[in-house]
Write an enzyme that holds these catalytic residues in place. Structure first.
Site, PDB file in Angstrom:
ATOM      1  N   GLY A  10      -1.259  -7.442   2.294  1.00 45.48           N
ATOM      2  CA  GLY A  10      -1.085  -8.303   3.466  1.00 45.48           C
ATOM      3  C   GLY A  10      -2.447  -8.886   3.805  1.00 45.48           C
ATOM      4  O   GLY A  10      -3.370  -8.153   4.146  1.00 45.48           O
ATOM      5  N   GLY A  11      -2.556 -10.197   3.649  1.00 48.57           N
ATOM      6  CA  GLY A  11      -3.862 -10.838   3.862  1.00 48.57           C
ATOM      7  C   GLY A  11      -3.850 -11.722   5.095  1.00 48.57           C
ATOM      8  O   GLY A  11      -4.515 -12.755   5.136  1.00 48.57           O
ATOM      9  N   ARG A  83       4.649  -9.422  16.086  1.00 49.12           N
ATOM     10  CA  ARG A  83       5.490  -9.765  17.237  1.00 49.12           C
ATOM     11  C   ARG A  83       5.124 -11.115  17.833  1.00 49.12           C
ATOM     12  O   ARG A  83       3.995 -11.563  17.714  1.00 49.12           O
ATOM     13  CB  ARG A  83       5.264  -8.749  18.360  1.00 49.12           C
ATOM     14  N   ARG A  89       8.335  -4.073  19.234  1.00 51.57           N
ATOM     15  CA  ARG A  89       8.005  -3.775  17.833  1.00 51.57           C
ATOM     16  C   ARG A  89       9.293  -3.531  17.040  1.00 51.57           C
ATOM     17  O   ARG A  89       9.411  -3.906  15.887  1.00 51.57           O
ATOM     18  CB  ARG A  89       7.103  -2.542  17.741  1.00 51.57           C
ATOM     19  N   ILE A 119       0.302   0.032   8.582  1.00 49.96           N
ATOM     20  CA  ILE A 119       0.078  -0.521   9.927  1.00 49.96           C
ATOM     21  C   ILE A 119       1.283  -1.359  10.363  1.00 49.96           C
ATOM     22  O   ILE A 119       1.535  -1.543  11.550  1.00 49.96           O
ATOM     23  CB  ILE A 119      -1.200  -1.419   9.956  1.00 49.96           C
ATOM     24  N   SER A 120       2.038  -1.878   9.412  1.00 48.96           N
ATOM     25  CA  SER A 120       3.148  -2.797   9.717  1.00 48.96           C
ATOM     26  C   SER A 120       4.117  -2.158  10.716  1.00 48.96           C
ATOM     27  O   SER A 120       4.385  -0.962  10.659  1.00 48.96           O
ATOM     28  CB  SER A 120       3.919  -3.145   8.438  1.00 48.96           C
ATOM     29  N   HIS A 176       4.852   5.016  18.176  1.00 50.20           N
ATOM     30  CA  HIS A 176       4.043   3.842  18.517  1.00 50.20           C
ATOM     31  C   HIS A 176       4.933   2.850  19.271  1.00 50.20           C
ATOM     32  O   HIS A 176       5.151   1.734  18.849  1.00 50.20           O
ATOM     33  CB  HIS A 176       3.511   3.215  17.234  1.00 50.20           C
TER      34      HIS A 176
HETATM   35  N1  APR Z   1       4.063  -8.776   0.369  1.00 58.45           N
HETATM   36  C1  APR Z   1       2.795  -8.918   0.777  1.00 58.45           C
HETATM   37  N2  APR Z   1       2.443  -9.595   1.864  1.00 58.45           N
HETATM   38  C2  APR Z   1       3.415 -10.171   2.570  1.00 58.45           C
HETATM   39  C3  APR Z   1       4.767 -10.057   2.222  1.00 58.45           C
HETATM   40  C4  APR Z   1       5.082  -9.320   1.053  1.00 58.45           C
HETATM   41  N3  APR Z   1       6.325  -9.164   0.647  1.00 58.45           N
HETATM   42  N4  APR Z   1       5.482 -10.720   3.139  1.00 58.45           N
HETATM   43  C5  APR Z   1       4.626 -11.225   4.030  1.00 58.45           C
HETATM   44  N5  APR Z   1       3.363 -10.895   3.690  1.00 58.45           N
HETATM   45  C6  APR Z   1       2.110 -11.262   4.332  1.00 58.45           C
HETATM   46  C7  APR Z   1       2.143 -12.621   4.992  1.00 58.45           C
HETATM   47  O1  APR Z   1       2.009 -13.648   4.037  1.00 58.45           O
HETATM   48  C8  APR Z   1       0.967 -12.525   5.960  1.00 58.45           C
HETATM   49  O2  APR Z   1      -0.217 -13.067   5.388  1.00 58.45           O
HETATM   50  O3  APR Z   1       1.795 -10.364   5.404  1.00 58.45           O
HETATM   51  C9  APR Z   1       0.795 -11.022   6.176  1.00 58.45           C
HETATM   52  C10 APR Z   1       0.960 -10.600   7.619  1.00 58.45           C
HETATM   53  O4  APR Z   1      -0.055 -11.188   8.346  1.00 58.45           O
HETATM   54  P1  APR Z   1       0.142 -11.755   9.825  1.00 58.45           P
HETATM   55  O5  APR Z   1       1.404 -12.525   9.898  1.00 58.45           O
HETATM   56  O6  APR Z   1      -1.117 -12.429  10.208  1.00 58.45           O
HETATM   57  O7  APR Z   1       0.359 -10.418  10.695  1.00 58.45           O
HETATM   58  P2  APR Z   1      -0.741  -9.384  11.220  1.00 58.45           P
HETATM   59  O8  APR Z   1      -1.174  -9.772  12.577  1.00 58.45           O
HETATM   60  O9  APR Z   1      -1.763  -9.153  10.177  1.00 58.45           O
HETATM   61  O10 APR Z   1       0.168  -8.078  11.396  1.00 58.45           O
HETATM   62  C11 APR Z   1       0.767  -7.470  10.275  1.00 58.45           C
HETATM   63  O11 APR Z   1       0.879  -5.309  11.327  1.00 58.45           O
HETATM   64  O12 APR Z   1       0.462  -4.594  13.506  1.00 58.45           O
HETATM   65  C12 APR Z   1       1.440  -4.978  12.580  1.00 58.45           C
HETATM   66  O13 APR Z   1       3.156  -5.905  13.981  1.00 58.45           O
HETATM   67  C13 APR Z   1       2.179  -6.219  13.017  1.00 58.45           C
HETATM   68  O14 APR Z   1       3.939  -6.011  11.426  1.00 58.45           O
HETATM   69  C14 APR Z   1       2.745  -6.707  11.725  1.00 58.45           C
HETATM   70  C15 APR Z   1       1.662  -6.331  10.712  1.00 58.45           C
END
Ligand code: APR
Length: 317
Positions: A10-11, A83, A89, A119-120, A176
């Site tokens: 997740g980037g 969210r 959540r 963390i997700s 959480h």
């Molecule tokens: N595999 C890898 N990465 C993915 C996939 C997948 N199948 N699907 C989505 N992603 C990536 C997205 O492309 C995005 O870059 O996950 C990333 C999530 O980043 P953000 O949308 O910026 O979310 P973020 O604020 O980093 O939070 C991520 O952590 O705290 C929790 O509730 C929050 O569930 C959320 C997670």
């Protein structure tokens, strides 16, 4: 000796900060994975180009290929949607379950010996799912929630009392969610109970209790407070810092006692569910879960929080 390797799945917002923090602290080489082409590559290049300024010697690689996470010591998972205002959540469970299922397969195949920190959100369910899919032992799959919830509680206490955050110790247990359990009795400034300091500050027991209750309430809703301000997503600096402290404790065998979402097998009267408890994190992942007696009020809050976790996890398909 080869450097340690940290994979970040997740980037997005949290993933980018994780990559930067891991590099700044020279925890090891960093691989940032995302399904969006160019996003992890761009972030890694950007961070790496700051290395001569900040002076860190680690490699950063952005990728869309799970093969690149091979050999990772620690994997931190932030893949999934965050969210938006008005969402809980738990509203993320359906969409993020699918994402976590695919992430679990990738980690299982390419980093089978890694320690995984999820963390997700919804955290308690996503960490459960990831463990089920990878089949990794419970000491190697944990969730980040308590370090952040506790840090929020500590920050509010420090601001209220006008003392350094470094001298405040406080902890939250349980899930959480809004039912998390901030432990008032054990909140202290260098061992001095926070409640006593509040009573002395306000010269009024009722007022002290009221101020403490307000901090507890703010802690429970702290994630939502940030979401309401940002409007486009959720907190990302503080969750990244929290997970990095857990990763560091494992990678450097620090054996820090950190509130961690751990799989319980009877501890605190809970069997077969991931719940936030104080854990010793070292080179073997969860090396010990510290138990202590909760008073009746704390136990009641813990029971309520665990019930919420169970109903969420039991709704997983
Ligand atoms: N595999 C890898 N990465 C993915 C996939 C997948 N199948 N699907 C989505 N992603 C990536 C997205 O492309 C995005 O870059 O996950 C990333 C999530 O980043 P953000 O949308 O910026 O979310 P973020 O604020 O980093 O939070 C991520 O952590 O705290 C929790 O509730 C929050 O569930 C959320 C997670």
């Amino acid at each position: 000796m080869a450097r340690k390797k940290i994979a970040l799945i997740g980037g997005g917002q949290i993933g980018g900060v994780l990559a930067q923090l891991a590099a700044l602290r020279e925890l090891g080489d960093v691989v940032l994975f995302d399904i969006v082409e160019g996003l992890p590559q761009g972030k890694c290049l950007d961070i790496a180009e700051a290395s001569p300024i900040d002076g860190f010697d680690v490699e950063l690689k952005g990728t869309n290929d799970y093969k690149d996470i091979a050999g990772s010591d620690v994997v931190i998972v932030t893949a999934g949607l965050p969210r938006k205002p008005g969402m809980s959540r738990d509203d993320l469970i359906e969409v993020n379950s699918k994402i976590i299922a695919s992430v679990g397969e990738g980690i299982k195949q390419y980093a089978p010996n890694s320690f995984v920190i999820v963390i997700s959100n919804p955290l308690d369910a996503m960490v459960t799912l990831l463990q089920r899919i990878t089949g990794f032992p419970y000491n190697r799959v944990i969730g980040q929630a308590g370090v952040l919830d506790s840090a929020r509680f500590e920050a509010f206490i420090a601001w209220e009392l006008g003392v350094s955050v470094k001298d405040v110790t406080a902890m939250t247990l349980g899930g959480h969610g809004d039912d998390m359990v901030p432990l008032v009795r054990y909140a202290s400034v260098k061992g001095i109970p926070v409640l006593e300091l509040l009573e002395r500050k306000y010269k009024d027991k009722a007022k002290a209790k009221e101020v403490m209750e307000a901090m507890v309430k703010r802690t429970r809703g702290a994630g939502g407070e940030v979401v309401a301000l940002l409007k486009t997503g959720s907190a990302f600096y503080s969750p990244a810092s929290a997970a990095i402290s857990m990763a560091e404790s494992i990678l450097k065998d620090q054996k820090r006692v950190l509130p961690t979402c751990c799989f319980l097998q009877g501890e605190y009267g809970v069997k077969g569910y991931y719940v936030g408890v104080p854990a010793v994190l070292g080179s073997n992942g969860v090396e010990n879960i510290l138990e202590f007696a909760l008073d009746a009020e704390e136990q009641a809050m813990m029971d309520k929080s665990v019930a919420a976790v169970k109903s969420l996890v039991d709704s997983l398909k």
